[in-house]
Design a protein around this motif. Structure first.
Motif, PDB file in Angstrom:
ATOM      1  N   ARG A   1     120.685  62.262   4.905  1.00 20.35           N
ATOM      2  CA  ARG A   1     119.474  62.828   5.769  1.00 20.35           C
ATOM      3  C   ARG A   1     120.216  63.196   7.127  1.00 20.35           C
ATOM      4  O   ARG A   1     121.056  62.445   7.612  1.00 20.35           O
ATOM      5  N   VAL A   2     119.633  64.187   7.887  1.00 21.72           N
ATOM      6  CA  VAL A   2     119.878  64.609   9.162  1.00 21.72           C
ATOM      7  C   VAL A   2     118.663  64.418  10.025  1.00 21.72           C
ATOM      8  O   VAL A   2     117.519  64.492   9.675  1.00 21.72           O
ATOM      9  N   LEU A   3     119.106  63.688  11.107  1.00 18.53           N
ATOM     10  CA  LEU A   3     117.841  63.629  12.232  1.00 18.53           C
ATOM     11  C   LEU A   3     118.307  64.784  13.180  1.00 18.53           C
ATOM     12  O   LEU A   3     119.412  64.928  13.844  1.00 18.53           O
ATOM     13  N   ALA A   4     117.473  65.992  13.249  1.00 17.49           N
ATOM     14  CA  ALA A   4     117.602  67.265  14.173  1.00 17.49           C
ATOM     15  C   ALA A   4     116.629  67.044  15.392  1.00 17.49           C
ATOM     16  O   ALA A   4     115.471  66.915  15.081  1.00 17.49           O
ATOM     17  N   ILE A   5     117.346  67.202  16.541  1.00 19.43           N
ATOM     18  CA  ILE A   5     116.436  67.179  17.766  1.00 19.43           C
ATOM     19  C   ILE A   5     116.488  68.555  18.208  1.00 19.43           C
ATOM     20  O   ILE A   5     117.610  68.771  18.846  1.00 19.43           O
TER      21      ILE A   5
ATOM     22  N   ILE B   1     106.444  57.204  23.610  1.00 18.80           N
ATOM     23  CA  ILE B   1     107.394  57.833  22.632  1.00 18.80           C
ATOM     24  C   ILE B   1     107.384  57.370  21.542  1.00 18.80           C
ATOM     25  O   ILE B   1     107.583  57.462  20.163  1.00 18.80           O
ATOM     26  N   HIS B   2     106.481  56.069  21.538  1.00 20.08           N
ATOM     27  CA  HIS B   2     106.528  55.198  20.242  1.00 20.08           C
ATOM     28  C   HIS B   2     105.740  55.719  18.989  1.00 20.08           C
ATOM     29  O   HIS B   2     106.251  55.433  17.999  1.00 20.08           O
ATOM     30  N   ARG B   3     104.816  56.579  19.408  1.00 22.11           N
ATOM     31  CA  ARG B   3     103.853  57.069  18.308  1.00 22.11           C
ATOM     32  C   ARG B   3     104.925  57.863  17.257  1.00 22.11           C
ATOM     33  O   ARG B   3     104.616  58.152  16.052  1.00 22.11           O
ATOM     34  N   TYR B   4     105.748  58.805  18.026  1.00 23.55           N
ATOM     35  CA  TYR B   4     106.717  59.621  17.330  1.00 23.55           C
ATOM     36  C   TYR B   4     107.959  58.826  16.655  1.00 23.55           C
ATOM     37  O   TYR B   4     108.250  58.969  15.625  1.00 23.55           O
ATOM     38  N   GLU B   5     108.284  57.672  17.496  1.00 24.90           N
ATOM     39  CA  GLU B   5     109.443  56.903  16.699  1.00 24.90           C
ATOM     40  C   GLU B   5     109.120  56.478  15.345  1.00 24.90           C
ATOM     41  O   GLU B   5     109.899  56.525  14.455  1.00 24.90           O
ATOM     42  N   THR B   6     107.795  55.847  15.094  1.00 25.52           N
ATOM     43  CA  THR B   6     107.418  55.216  13.968  1.00 25.52           C
ATOM     44  C   THR B   6     107.335  56.414  12.967  1.00 25.52           C
ATOM     45  O   THR B   6     107.928  56.184  11.732  1.00 25.52           O
TER      46      THR B   6
ATOM     47  N   GLN C   1     110.085  56.536   9.538  1.00 26.64           N
ATOM     48  CA  GLN C   1     109.291  56.488   8.221  1.00 26.64           C
ATOM     49  C   GLN C   1     109.904  57.776   7.544  1.00 26.64           C
ATOM     50  O   GLN C   1     110.087  57.548   6.333  1.00 26.64           O
ATOM     51  N   ALA C   2     110.146  58.794   7.943  1.00 28.13           N
ATOM     52  CA  ALA C   2     110.496  60.080   7.418  1.00 28.13           C
ATOM     53  C   ALA C   2     111.863  59.818   6.905  1.00 28.13           C
ATOM     54  O   ALA C   2     112.322  60.013   5.771  1.00 28.13           O
ATOM     55  N   LEU C   3     112.821  59.375   7.640  1.00 27.79           N
ATOM     56  CA  LEU C   3     114.098  59.089   7.374  1.00 27.79           C
ATOM     57  C   LEU C   3     114.354  57.994   6.520  1.00 27.79           C
ATOM     58  O   LEU C   3     115.263  58.250   5.269  1.00 27.79           O
ATOM     59  N   SER C   4     113.388  57.000   6.504  1.00 26.16           N
ATOM     60  CA  SER C   4     113.388  55.936   5.349  1.00 26.16           C
ATOM     61  C   SER C   4     113.062  56.479   4.083  1.00 26.16           C
ATOM     62  O   SER C   4     113.339  55.870   3.127  1.00 26.16           O
ATOM     63  N   GLN C   5     112.178  57.442   3.814  1.00 27.23           N
ATOM     64  CA  GLN C   5     111.870  57.929   2.734  1.00 27.23           C
ATOM     65  C   GLN C   5     112.927  59.030   2.162  1.00 27.23           C
ATOM     66  O   GLN C   5     112.634  59.588   1.164  1.00 27.23           O
ATOM     67  N   GLY C   6     114.041  59.454   2.673  1.00 27.27           N
ATOM     68  CA  GLY C   6     114.861  60.136   2.307  1.00 27.27           C
ATOM     69  C   GLY C   6     114.798  61.473   2.922  1.00 27.27           C
ATOM     70  O   GLY C   6     115.523  62.346   2.515  1.00 27.27           O
ATOM     71  N   GLU C   7     113.824  61.716   3.682  1.00 24.68           N
ATOM     72  CA  GLU C   7     113.678  62.956   4.510  1.00 24.68           C
ATOM     73  C   GLU C   7     114.557  63.519   5.208  1.00 24.68           C
ATOM     74  O   GLU C   7     114.984  62.516   6.130  1.00 24.68           O
ATOM     75  N   HIS C   8     115.075  64.723   5.507  1.00 24.90           N
ATOM     76  CA  HIS C   8     115.709  65.131   6.841  1.00 24.90           C
ATOM     77  C   HIS C   8     114.412  65.135   7.506  1.00 24.90           C
ATOM     78  O   HIS C   8     113.227  65.446   7.328  1.00 24.90           O
ATOM     79  N   CYS C   9     114.699  65.026   8.971  1.00 29.04           N
ATOM     80  CA  CYS C   9     113.514  64.927   9.931  1.00 29.04           C
ATOM     81  C   CYS C   9     113.945  66.051  11.370  1.00 29.04           C
ATOM     82  O   CYS C   9     114.803  65.788  11.690  1.00 29.04           O
TER      83      CYS C   9
ATOM     84  N   ARG D   1     116.655  51.290  14.704  1.00 29.15           N
ATOM     85  CA  ARG D   1     115.756  51.206  13.683  1.00 29.15           C
ATOM     86  C   ARG D   1     116.133  51.797  12.251  1.00 29.15           C
ATOM     87  O   ARG D   1     116.016  50.981  11.232  1.00 29.15           O
ATOM     88  N   THR D   2     116.972  52.913  12.213  1.00 30.14           N
ATOM     89  CA  THR D   2     117.291  53.406  10.887  1.00 30.14           C
ATOM     90  C   THR D   2     118.627  54.109  11.327  1.00 30.14           C
ATOM     91  O   THR D   2     118.836  54.653  12.598  1.00 30.14           O
TER      92      THR D   2
END
Length: 411
Positions: A232-236, A272-277, A281-289, A335-336
């Motif tokens: 999984r990639v977290l892309a900003i 920022i917390h509404r986006y953090e969650t 969740q997306a990364l925990s489900q195996g998604e790239h975000c 968190r992840t």
């Protein structure tokens, strides 16, 4: 190769060696041990067997006999594996004859054919096979020197070599397919997501069905039956450049990507917390975000309005947004743990490095022509980081990045 008999979880029957390898590679990348066998009986300890019948250039009768013989030599005493008939995505070979023979060998009454391979530009629309949008009979495959293709309609090609009725079906038909009489169904697909839905429906059908398709359907099986956690990639994506927006849009058909648009006013207000969650969740489900602040091309022209609202000049506004994105990234990583970070836009990359406590960056190489990768020095994040200037690259750059993480990092 004799390592003691095991029973495969997945059994693929292909009609040539390169096709067999194409079928097996995605399963191998998904964590399966994959063997390609040239003959049966076969002994091995792999969880996926790909049987190469080498029958594409045979006449239909010979091809059917070869399939029957190969399958007759396979003894599966315990649970029957998922069986897939791998075919060429441009429908060359003895498709009808081999489906018929394999249905008989497996004792199933229904087969579902989905030849599409979207990654290679091969789609099925209205029951017709297309290559990059062009009808199959208008491409070079129509004059293939060994196995030319004479029809665009998949049912016509199959029906030339079998008496089993063949007709178009939809995904919603698959749960109750072929309950009464033997039948072959052909399903349209234009995206990887379409293929995922087909695989899901076949595996949940009331009775066993033979799944028939190209490397595209094998990729979908690999996604469904992965034995290792997906990379999984977290892309900003802080860049507002047009090419960055096109790179994001290109991933609309990617089977496991979540896009999260971050409202600038919201994060500037400190929320920022509404986006953090949602990101966690997306990364925990195996998604790239993919996290981005630019909803569309119009947003580029609203900068002055934002500056006035927050009483900041353009430079200060940009710096503040980047600081918020850096802090959002830090909170998510507490968190992840995704497998890599992708930072688009130099200011965003620097702000994120600062938020993570990095003192420098060690370069390892490059993913694409304009995407260096390496590791931060110091700080709290030691996994791979990829950076890209906002206006660099082409529409495929972000997809290349995801492919690099999914494939190269699995080696």
């Amino acid at each position: 190769m004799e390592k003691g008999i095991s029973e495969p979880r997945i059994l693929v029957v292909a009609d040539d060696f390169t096709g067999a390898n194409d079928a097996g590679v995605s399963l191998a990348l998904a964590g399966h041990k994959v063997d390609v066998a040239f003959e049966t009986p076969y002994r091995g300890d792999a969880s996926a067997w790909v049987i190469n019948s080498d029958s594409r250039a045979m006449n239909p009768e010979q091809a059917a006999k070869k399939i029957t013989t190969l399958m007759g030599n396979i003894r599966l005493a315990q649970k029957t594996p998922l069986i897939i008939k791998k075919i060429d995505s441009t429908l060359r070979g003895n498709i009808g004859a081999e489906i018929d023979a394999l249905m008989n060998a497996c004792g199933v009454k229904g087969a579902i054919v989905a030849p599409a391979y979207p990654l290679a530009g091969r789609t099925t629309v209205g029951g017709e096979c297309r290559v990059n949008g062009v009808l199959l009979t208008e491409t070079e495959f129509a004059s293939d020197p060994k196995t030319p293709v004479k029809h665009d309609r998949v049912t016509d090609i199959i029906q030339m070599q079998t008496a089993i009725p063949c007709c178009p079906v939809t995904v919603s038909d698959l749960g109750h397919f072929a309950r009464e009489h033997p039948c072959i169904g052909v399903v349209d697909a234009q995206t990887d997501s379409d293929l995922d839905h087909i695989v899901e429906a076949v595996m949940q059908a009331e009775q066993p069905l033979l799944l028939v398709g190209s490397a595209g359907i094998c990729d979908a099986i690999a996604r469904r039956l992965s034995v290792t956690p997906p990379r999984r990639v977290l892309a900003i994506m802080g860049s507002m450049s047009e090419i960055a927006q096109r790179q994001i849009a290109t991933l609309n058909t990617h089977p496991r990507t979540t896009r999260i648009h971050v409202d600038v006013d919201t994060i500037l207000a400190g929320d920022i917390h509404r986006y953090e969650t949602r990101i966690v969740q997306a990364l925990s489900q195996g998604e790239h975000c993919l996290v981005h602040t630019c909803a569309d091309s119009v947003a580029r022209h609203n900068i002055d309005t934002l500056c006035q609202r927050w009483q900041l000049d353009r430079a200060a506004l940009g710096e503040k947004i980047c600081q918020c994105l850096g802090e959002l990234t830090r909170q998510v990583l507490l968190r992840t743990t995704p497998d890599a970070l992708y930072l688009s836009g130099g200011d965003v990359a620097m702000a994120t490095a600062s938020a993570l406590g990095a003192s420098g960056f060690r370069i390892t190489g490059n993913v694409a022509q304009c995407v260096p990768y390496g590791h931060f020095l110091g700080g709290v994040w030691s996994r791979p980081v990829m950076t890209k200037a906002g206006g660099f690259g082409d529409e495929t750059t972000l997809r290349q990045v995801l492919n690099f993480i999914e494939e190269r990092m699995s080696e």
